[in-house]
Write an enzyme that holds these catalytic residues in place. Structure first.
Site, PDB file in Angstrom:
ATOM      1  CE  LYS A 156      39.189  43.884  39.677  1.00  0.00           C
ATOM      2  NZ  LYS A 156      40.576  43.841  40.541  1.00  0.00           N
ATOM      3  CG  ASP A 195      44.539  49.136  36.067  1.00  0.00           C
ATOM      4  OD1 ASP A 195      44.959  50.035  35.788  1.00  0.00           O
ATOM      5  OD2 ASP A 195      44.816  48.055  36.046  1.00  0.00           O
TER       6      ASP A 195
END
Length: 405
Positions: free
Chosen positions: A90, A138
């Site tokens: 990410k 998240d």
């Protein structure tokens, strides 16, 4: 045009806690165009992310003993656990999107094109200090957006749903970002982040797209992941045998869409390569969308230890590419993910150790699940197989990490 999300039917909800392998025939090719499917899609993200002090290619690791143990020819794993100090793939997407959007902001203000290095100049940073970037997360996407904003002197606000642990929230705070708690699940935090950005005039950097939403920033996020595939291509140059199987774990599907789409453009695999998506059985929105032949939204269910993959609906930006190219969907249990964490952390049969979180080990869990099938020949899992996995992230909630058990 991608159809809107439809609620999953009651029969879908009963599939929780069932292990499944769903095979699909690939279409005749890539029908849907996406910017990251271009052969050179990774060039611009790499140019900008080289401005990050901690940028370096991550390792592609061979696991020969594990391959022998599983009856495979070769087994490789792309280790993203050290990526940009964030410890997740990410790190590529959110940070790149922030830097690219920041450059565009400056270019609009100044009326001229700028170079990445100019983002660090005092006058430009003064302009960027006025900006706020926001997202839902998240955990890891929020860290990436926060790191990108911090690098250029901008502000970041990250929306976290109630299932995100305090430990993951602390990782974001340490990067100087503000976080806001939201009741509900991941998609509730996505909606809250989008609403707040619209009302406050912030720049939204989502990693998923819903019906009718602007896909510009999310496209940049997924394009940033192209670097990962380019690194694999560079690391395998000169190898004669192509990958026969590529397994990518998925939440909303951004990484899978990037690896499959950009890998197709770069010739990383051919028309016969098995491209499999792996998901938690408690949160298998792509599996259920494939079964329904359209994107669906699942009801919120029990939490999974693969928390970075706990998403109830696919990104409508990623779904068309996944639908075109994916040949199989595998769901895995929390127990299987925990077992895969321990195998990688200990070093399978003497192979190099890889310290992963449960989400990061899901690809291996999917491979182990498939290897248990009685008719492995149908899946092509034999001594001619060359398999590619992804260790997408390191441990994020160390206190409950399976590697401690």
């Amino acid at each position: 045009m991608v159809p809107p999300l439809e609620p999953a039917d009651s029969a879908t909800a009963t599939l929780a806690n069932q292990r499944s392998i769903l095979l699909r025939n690939r279409s005749s090719g890539l029908k849907h165009a996406a910017p990251w499917c271009d052969r050179n899609a990774g060039d611009e993200p790499l140019r900008l992310l080289k401005a990050c002090p901690r940028y370096a290619p991550t390792d592609l690791i061979s696991l020969p003993r594990a391959a022998e143990r599983l009856g495979l020819g070769e087994l490789w794993i792309k280790d993203e656990t050290q990526r940009l100090g964030i410890g997740s793939f990410k790190g590529l997407g959110g940070a790149y999107a922030v830097l690219k959007l920041a450059m565009q902001h400056v270019e609009r203000r100044t009326g001229r094109a700028i170079l990445p290095a100019e983002l660090m100049e005092p006058g430009v940073r003064a302009m960027l200090s006025e900006l706020t970037f926001s997202c839902a997360s998240d955990g890891n996407h929020g860290r990436s957006v926060s790191a990108g904003a911090r690098l250029i002197g901008a502000r970041a606000v990250v929306y976290l749903h109630q299932g995100v642990s305090d430990e993951r929230a602390a990782h974001i705070s340490r990067l100087g970002a503000q976080f806001e708690r939201v009741s509900g699940d991941y998609h509730d935090s996505v909606e809250a982040a989008a609403k707040a950005a619209s009302q406050a005039g912030w720049i939204a950097v989502p990693d998923t797209v819903g019906p009718g939403e602007d896909a510009t920033a999310c496209t940049l996020v997924v394009q940033g992941y192209s670097i990962l595939t380019d690194e694999i291509v560079a690391a395998t140059t000169g190898q004669q045998k192509p990958f026969t199987h590529v397994l990518v774990q998925a939440g909303v599907g951004g990484l899978a869409a990037s690896v499959f789409g950009h890998g197709w453009a770069r010739g990383l695999f051919g028309p016969d390569t098995h491209l499999w998506v792996v998901e938690p059985e408690r949160s298998a929105c792509l599996y259920e969308s494939a079964r329904a032949k359209m994107p669906v939204r699942l009801p919120t269910g029990p939490a999974t230890n693969m928390s970075m993959l706990e998403c109830q609906s696919p990104s409508l930006l990623a779904w068309p590419i996944i639908e075109d190219l994916t040949t199989g969907y595998i769901t895995v249990s929390d127990e299987e993910a925990a077992d895969a964490v321990r195998l990688l952390n200990e070093g399978m049969s003497g192979d190099p150790r890889v310290c992963v979180g449960e989400s990061g080990a899901a690809g291996l869990a999917g491979l182990l699940r498939a290897a248990k099938e009685k008719d492995r020949k149908t899946l092509g899992l034999d001594q001619c197989a060359k398999v590619l996995l992804f260790a997408t992230e390191g441990p994020t909630d160390v206190s409950v990490w399976s590697g401690n058990k």
